[in-house]
Design an enzyme around this catalytic site. Structure first.
Site, short mmCIF file in Angstrom:
data_model
loop_
_atom_site.label_atom_id
_atom_site.label_comp_id
_atom_site.label_asym_id
_atom_site.label_seq_id
_atom_site.Cartn_x
_atom_site.Cartn_y
_atom_site.Cartn_z
CE LYS A 173 -29.61 -38.26 1.35
NZ LYS A 173 -28.37 -38.46 0.59
N GLY A 226 -27.24 -27.76 1.38
CA GLY A 226 -27.17 -28.24 0.00
C GLY A 226 -27.59 -27.15 -0.96
CB THR A 230 -32.05 -29.65 -2.74
OG1 THR A 230 -31.32 -29.92 -3.93
CG2 THR A 230 -32.44 -30.94 -2.08
CD GLU A 248 -26.78 -22.47 7.14
OE1 GLU A 248 -26.26 -21.67 6.34
OE2 GLU A 248 -27.26 -22.13 8.23
CB CYS A 282 -21.41 -22.93 0.22
SG CYS A 282 -20.93 -23.13 1.94
CD GLU A 383 -23.82 -22.74 -5.38
OE1 GLU A 383 -24.84 -23.41 -5.54
OE2 GLU A 383 -23.23 -22.64 -4.29
P1 NDP Z 1 -27.91 -31.08 -3.13
O1 NDP Z 1 -28.95 -30.09 -2.77
O2 NDP Z 1 -28.02 -31.79 -4.42
O3 NDP Z 1 -27.86 -32.22 -2.02
C1 NDP Z 1 -27.63 -31.98 -0.64
C2 NDP Z 1 -28.16 -33.16 0.16
O4 NDP Z 1 -29.57 -33.23 0.01
C3 NDP Z 1 -27.62 -34.50 -0.32
O5 NDP Z 1 -27.46 -35.37 0.79
C4 NDP Z 1 -28.73 -34.97 -1.23
O6 NDP Z 1 -28.71 -36.35 -1.43
C5 NDP Z 1 -29.95 -34.52 -0.44
N1 NDP Z 1 -31.19 -34.42 -1.20
C6 NDP Z 1 -31.37 -34.25 -2.53
N2 NDP Z 1 -32.70 -34.25 -2.83
C7 NDP Z 1 -33.36 -34.43 -1.66
C8 NDP Z 1 -34.74 -34.53 -1.30
N3 NDP Z 1 -35.72 -34.49 -2.21
N4 NDP Z 1 -35.06 -34.69 0.00
C9 NDP Z 1 -34.10 -34.75 0.93
N5 NDP Z 1 -32.79 -34.70 0.66
C10 NDP Z 1 -32.41 -34.53 -0.63
O7 NDP Z 1 -26.53 -30.34 -2.96
P2 NDP Z 1 -25.09 -30.91 -3.31
O8 NDP Z 1 -24.84 -32.17 -2.54
O9 NDP Z 1 -24.92 -30.91 -4.79
O10 NDP Z 1 -24.16 -29.78 -2.64
C11 NDP Z 1 -23.81 -28.63 -3.29
C12 NDP Z 1 -24.67 -27.47 -2.84
O11 NDP Z 1 -24.58 -27.31 -1.44
C13 NDP Z 1 -24.21 -26.16 -3.43
O12 NDP Z 1 -25.33 -25.43 -3.88
C14 NDP Z 1 -23.58 -25.44 -2.25
O13 NDP Z 1 -23.60 -24.05 -2.33
C15 NDP Z 1 -24.42 -25.94 -1.12
N6 NDP Z 1 -23.70 -25.76 0.14
C16 NDP Z 1 -24.12 -24.81 1.03
C17 NDP Z 1 -23.44 -24.57 2.20
C18 NDP Z 1 -23.90 -23.55 3.19
O14 NDP Z 1 -23.46 -23.62 4.33
N7 NDP Z 1 -24.77 -22.62 2.85
C19 NDP Z 1 -22.21 -25.32 2.51
C20 NDP Z 1 -21.86 -26.31 1.53
C21 NDP Z 1 -22.59 -26.50 0.38
P3 NDP Z 1 -27.94 -36.96 -2.74
O15 NDP Z 1 -26.57 -36.41 -2.76
O16 NDP Z 1 -27.95 -38.38 -2.46
O17 NDP Z 1 -28.77 -36.55 -3.92
#
Ligand code: NDP
Length: 480
Positions: A173, A226, A230, A248, A282, A383
């Site tokens: 997803k 993400g 989350t 991650e 990130c 962040e």
């Molecule tokens: P989110 O945690 O909001 O979302 C990440 C993904 O998880 C999306 O596909 C989201 O869907 C999905 N998601 C949300 N809630 C759930 C749930 N209950 N169960 C399963 N999946 C869920 O992060 P963002 O998209 O806002 O991304 C930004 C974040 O990602 C920042 O904190 C950043 O630091 C981190 N990040 C970390 C990296 C790393 O390598 N450590 C690299 C890049 C980013 P939907 O969008 O549809 O809500």
């Protein structure tokens, strides 16, 4: 335009026929709709994946590798189309999507197409006992891959490629905010000869489609990138089901600048590590610490360089800074700028929402530099994930190390110095998964990638990813 789910090799509408608007952030307008998938769609995808698994996990490594190479080539061939789609969906400059995001998505597939042919496991001879142990590394089964919006196809493929290479079937997803390139990838996979059901791409919201993935009893492993909260929610849900987890998560990375560094290289790289992709990486170095004897010079030079960045429509060739990904995110980032003063900070540059001619409703924000006097303020501890950095001076190595580590996150750190002893001392003491010295975001795909503390659990990259996506089984044979 309506995009569809990709399940069992077919393009399908969501079963409930519910849809979500998809925005072009550079214009602030809806340009399409995506499936608002539910549990039922995930169930369909899992059924397809389970059916495909026995055959896929038994394909020869050469066959698997060839199909993954075909996908890499397919992405490469469609680079212009994919880059335009990524830029429109995310707001990032087209130049960045063309030079980084899409080429890297292709490299991810090519890298794991090659890596799987070199992957091996251990054997342990029990000397004197007439026994030999060997480790079978077997595909897990059906696995879930969930990725964020900041580097959409880049991070989506970074998970899917090793999962498929290791012989698993995948339910993936992408973020609902940036679904377009994942949708286009499905066609490429069909053309590349990926068998039906091996990869299933389901679109929708985290709390419904994502939640159904993490809760599904037949999905045995979850690879997630993400936000930290989350990630914590996913861990709470998946742990009692004993799923394998790779998380991650967020970062708030220190960029530590010593006066003995190569100043010009540092300055140019620091502009990039602060504001590339509108600061929505990130790994961006959003807490900048400068040794006090060059602080004033750095401040002046950095402001000057940043003031030259051109904010504009992502499709303009000379735009350095595009739009933020969504209105909600723009408001969140701006709210941090608004508390700068009460946090004891001073906005040295930027801070304002920008109107771009011809794209008046887009989500544009100036690159922003805030001077802070303490590492304990919210601006340094939380962040922000946008084009906002803080700067402050430090006296010595001990002080900056304490500030670098004085945070819940531990993803990456950047160190600018030409002192080898200091490099070694600090690299060992920094509480992060990655340390860059005199560079930033230089990636070799064989290296372990990930964070410590609230930045995550587990490592991606190279054989680490293939280890995550396989289950080791020890076989002990006794012989006479
Ligand atoms: P989110 O945690 O909001 O979302 C990440 C993904 O998880 C999306 O596909 C989201 O869907 C999905 N998601 C949300 N809630 C759930 C749930 N209950 N169960 C399963 N999946 C869920 O992060 P963002 O998209 O806002 O991304 C930004 C974040 O990602 C920042 O904190 C950043 O630091 C981190 N990040 C970390 C990296 C790393 O390598 N450590 C690299 C890049 C980013 P939907 O969008 O549809 O809500």
């Amino acid at each position: 335009m309506k995009i569809q789910n990709y399940i069992d090799g077919e393009f399908l509408n969501p079963i409930a026929d519910q849809w979500i608007d998809n925005y072009n952030p550079s214009k602030g307008e809806v340009y399409g709709q995506i499936p608002d998938s539910t549990k039922e769609d995930i169930e369909l995808a899992v059924t397809a994946a389970k059916k495909a698994f026995p055959a896929w996990s038994n394909t020869t490594l050469n066959e698997r590798s060839t199909i993954l190479s075909n996908i890499a080539q397919g992405i490469h061939d469609k680079l212009p189309e994919l880059a335009i789609a990524e830029s429109k969906d995310n707001g990032k400059p087209l130049s960045l999507a063309s030079a980084i995001d899409i080429p890297r998505a292709s490299s991810n597939f090519q890298f794991f197409a090659d890596a799987i042919t070199q992957f091996s496991s251990e054997a342990h001879e029990s000397v004197g006992l007439n026994a030999i142990n060997f480790t079978l590394r077997q595909s897990i089964g059906v696995v879930g891959c969930i990725s964020p919006w900041n580097l959409p196809l880049y991070l989506f493929t970074w998970k899917i490629a090793p999962a498929l290479a290791a012989g698993n079937c995948v339910i993936a997803k992408p973020s609902e905010v940036t679904p377009m390139t994942a949708y286009l990838l499905a066609d490429i996979c069909n053309d590349a000869g990926l068998p039906n059901g091996v990869l299933n791409i389901v679109h929708g919201l985290g709390q419904s489609a994502g939640q159904a993935i993490i809760e599904h009893p037949d999905i045995k492993a979850i690879s997630f990138t993400g936000g930290t909260s989350t990630g914590a929610h996913i861990a709470r849900t998946a742990a009692p089901m004993f799923k394998k987890l790779s998380l991650e998560l967020g970062g708030k990375n220190p960029n530590m600048i010593f006066s003995d560094c190569d100043y010009e290289k540092m300055l140019n790289t620091t502009v990039r590590s602060s504001f590339a992709n509108q600061g929505q990486i990130c790994l961006c170095g959003s807490r900048i610490f400068i040794e006090e004897n060059i602080y004033e010079k750095f401040k002046e030079d950095f402001i000057h360089k940043v003031s030259q960045l051109k904010i504009g429509n992502p499709f303009d060739k000379d735009s350095d800074v595009g739009a933020l990904v969504s209105k909600g995110h723009l408001e969140k980032v701006k709210s941090y700028i608004d508390i700068a003063e009460q946090e004891g900070g001073e906005i040295l540059y930027g801070g304002n929402i920008v109107t771009v001619e011809g794209s008046e409703n887009g989500y544009y924000l100036q690159p922003t530099i805030i001077e802070v006097s303490s590492n304990d303020c919210k601006l340094n501890q939380e962040e922000i994930f946008g084009p906002v950095v803080t700067i402050m001076s430090f006296k010595n190595e001990d002080e900056v190390l304490k500030m670098a580590n004085g945070i819940q996150y531990g993803l990456s750190a950047t160190l600018w110095t030409n002192n080898l002893n200091r490099t070694m001392r600090m690299s060992k003491q920094l509480e992060t998964g990655i340390v860059w010295v005199n560079t930033w975001l230089m990636r070799d795909l064989r290296t372990p990638f990930g964070g410590v503390k609230a930045s995550g659990v587990g490592r991606e990259g190279g054989f680490e990813a293939l280890r995550f996506f396989t289950e080791p089984k020890n076989v002990c044979i006794s012989y006479d």
